[in-house]
Design a protein around this motif. Structure first.
Motif, PDB file in Angstrom:
ATOM      1  N   GLY A  93       0.797  -1.222   0.000  1.00 12.23           N
ATOM      2  CA  GLY A  93       0.000   0.000   0.000  1.00 12.23           C
ATOM      3  C   GLY A  93       0.825   1.265   0.000  1.00 12.23           C
ATOM      4  N   ASN A  94       2.150   1.152   0.125  1.00 16.14           N
ATOM      5  CA  ASN A  94       2.979   2.360   0.211  1.00 16.14           C
ATOM      6  C   ASN A  94       2.932   3.181  -1.073  1.00 16.14           C
ATOM      7  N   ARG A  95       2.991   2.538  -2.228  1.00 13.50           N
ATOM      8  CA  ARG A  95       2.991   3.262  -3.500  1.00 13.50           C
ATOM      9  C   ARG A  95       1.606   3.849  -3.774  1.00 13.50           C
ATOM     10  N   VAL A  96       0.583   3.069  -3.487  1.00 14.20           N
ATOM     11  CA  VAL A  96      -0.790   3.547  -3.671  1.00 14.20           C
ATOM     12  C   VAL A  96      -1.068   4.711  -2.721  1.00 14.20           C
ATOM     13  N   ALA A  97      -0.698   4.561  -1.471  1.00 11.01           N
ATOM     14  CA  ALA A  97      -0.944   5.616  -0.477  1.00 11.01           C
ATOM     15  C   ALA A  97      -0.205   6.897  -0.828  1.00 11.01           C
ATOM     16  N   ALA A  98       1.014   6.761  -1.338  1.00 10.00           N
ATOM     17  CA  ALA A  98       1.808   7.952  -1.652  1.00 10.00           C
ATOM     18  C   ALA A  98       1.189   8.770  -2.778  1.00 10.00           C
ATOM     19  N   THR A  99       0.384   8.156  -3.633  1.00 11.86           N
ATOM     20  CA  THR A  99      -0.273   8.919  -4.699  1.00 11.86           C
ATOM     21  C   THR A  99      -1.476   9.692  -4.178  1.00 11.86           C
ATOM     22  N   LEU A 100      -1.842   9.463  -2.937  1.00 10.11           N
ATOM     23  CA  LEU A 100      -2.982  10.148  -2.328  1.00 10.11           C
ATOM     24  C   LEU A 100      -2.552  11.156  -1.272  1.00 10.11           C
ATOM     25  N   THR A 101      -1.265  11.249  -1.036  1.00 11.26           N
ATOM     26  CA  THR A 101      -0.707  12.108  -0.005  1.00 11.26           C
ATOM     27  C   THR A 101      -0.472  13.510  -0.553  1.00 11.26           C
ATOM     28  N   LYS A 102      -0.427  14.480   0.323  1.00  9.90           N
ATOM     29  CA  LYS A 102      -0.210  15.864  -0.111  1.00  9.90           C
ATOM     30  C   LYS A 102       1.221  16.030  -0.619  1.00  9.90           C
ATOM     31  N   HIS A 103       1.334  16.212  -1.926  1.00  7.90           N
ATOM     32  CA  HIS A 103       2.610  16.526  -2.574  1.00  7.90           C
ATOM     33  C   HIS A 103       2.419  17.828  -3.340  1.00  7.90           C
ATOM     34  N   CYS A 146      -1.088  -8.297  -4.689  1.00  4.04           N
ATOM     35  CA  CYS A 146      -2.202  -7.419  -5.102  1.00  4.04           C
ATOM     36  C   CYS A 146      -3.210  -7.360  -3.948  1.00  4.04           C
ATOM     37  N   ARG A 147      -2.957  -6.440  -3.035  1.00  2.00           N
ATOM     38  CA  ARG A 147      -3.781  -6.313  -1.837  1.00  2.00           C
ATOM     39  C   ARG A 147      -4.586  -5.021  -1.801  1.00  2.00           C
ATOM     40  N   SER A 148      -4.165  -4.045  -2.574  1.00  2.00           N
ATOM     41  CA  SER A 148      -4.924  -2.794  -2.605  1.00  2.00           C
ATOM     42  C   SER A 148      -4.996  -2.294  -4.048  1.00  2.00           C
ATOM     43  N   LEU A 149      -6.118  -1.700  -4.350  1.00  2.00           N
ATOM     44  CA  LEU A 149      -6.338  -1.143  -5.687  1.00  2.00           C
ATOM     45  C   LEU A 149      -6.673   0.324  -5.534  1.00  2.00           C
ATOM     46  N   ASN A 150      -5.986   1.151  -6.298  1.00  2.00           N
ATOM     47  CA  ASN A 150      -6.221   2.589  -6.276  1.00  2.00           C
ATOM     48  C   ASN A 150      -6.753   2.995  -7.641  1.00  2.00           C
ATOM     49  N   LEU A 151      -7.865   3.672  -7.641  1.00  2.00           N
ATOM     50  CA  LEU A 151      -8.483   4.149  -8.867  1.00  2.00           C
ATOM     51  C   LEU A 151      -8.624   5.664  -8.755  1.00  2.00           C
ATOM     52  N   LEU A 152      -7.999   6.373  -9.678  1.00  2.04           N
ATOM     53  CA  LEU A 152      -8.108   7.828  -9.692  1.00  2.04           C
ATOM     54  C   LEU A 152      -8.962   8.258 -10.877  1.00  2.04           C
ATOM     55  N   TRP A 153     -10.027   8.997 -10.575  1.00  5.65           N
ATOM     56  CA  TRP A 153     -10.855   9.604 -11.610  1.00  5.65           C
ATOM     57  C   TRP A 153     -10.351  11.010 -11.912  1.00  5.65           C
ATOM     58  N   GLU A 154      -9.869  11.665 -10.876  1.00  3.21           N
ATOM     59  CA  GLU A 154      -9.390  13.046 -10.960  1.00  3.21           C
ATOM     60  C   GLU A 154      -8.179  13.180 -10.044  1.00  3.21           C
ATOM     61  N   LYS A 155      -7.473  14.263 -10.174  1.00  2.00           N
ATOM     62  CA  LYS A 155      -6.360  14.576  -9.288  1.00  2.00           C
ATOM     63  C   LYS A 155      -6.903  14.759  -7.871  1.00  2.00           C
ATOM     64  N   PRO A 156      -6.296  14.094  -6.870  1.00  2.00           N
ATOM     65  CA  PRO A 156      -6.742  14.330  -5.497  1.00  2.00           C
ATOM     66  C   PRO A 156      -6.611  15.808  -5.122  1.00  2.00           C
TER      67      PRO A 156
END
Length: 131
Positions: free
Chosen positions: A36-46, A104-114
């Motif tokens: 989940g580290n890579r998936v979570a990092a795409t949702l973090t404030k950057h 494959c334990r987590s799935l991240n789906l982005l519709w728009e930029k967080p």
């Protein structure tokens, strides 16, 4: 630096660069992850988030992008990591296994930029890159 320290540093970085397991021509971005580290990092404030993606990861629609992530990227990644899962052994498809080595334990789906991300860019490269 340990692996956990590197993950924590990446999670808090101003700029985060990663890839995706599937990109739908309809705009959705798909990632599957084990810890989940890579998936979570795409949702973090950057301040900036970059997805660098090869043309092999493009699929016509969301359903096929998820299918690609599950049945192409995940088995090949499991095999690369020497996991003892059905998909790694056969390298053919996801078996939705309950194996403790499953990646494959987590799935991240982005519709728009967080909302909390400053800028987000998808960089498509006309080459086959990764899985």
């Amino acid at each position: 630096m340990t692996g956990d320290e590197a993950k924590a540093k990446a999670y808090l970085a101003d700029v985060y660069i990663t890839s995706l397991n599937g990109v739908a021509e309809t705009g959705e971005l798909v990632n599957i992850d084990g810890s989940g580290n890579r998936v979570a990092a795409t949702l973090t404030k950057h301040e900036r988030l970059y997805f660098v993606v090869g043309e092999n990861k493009i699929a016509p629609d969301l359903h096929r992008a998820i299918d690609r992530a599950r049945n192409i990227a995940s088995p090949l990644n499991a095999q690369r990591l020497h996991r003892k899962t059905p998909c790694a052994v056969k390298a053919d498809r996801c078996y939705d296994c309950k194996n403790p080595e499953r990646i494959c334990r987590s799935l991240n789906l982005l519709w728009e930029k967080p909302m909390q991300i400053g800028a987000c860019e998808l960089i498509l490269i006309r080459e086959k890159l990764g899985y």
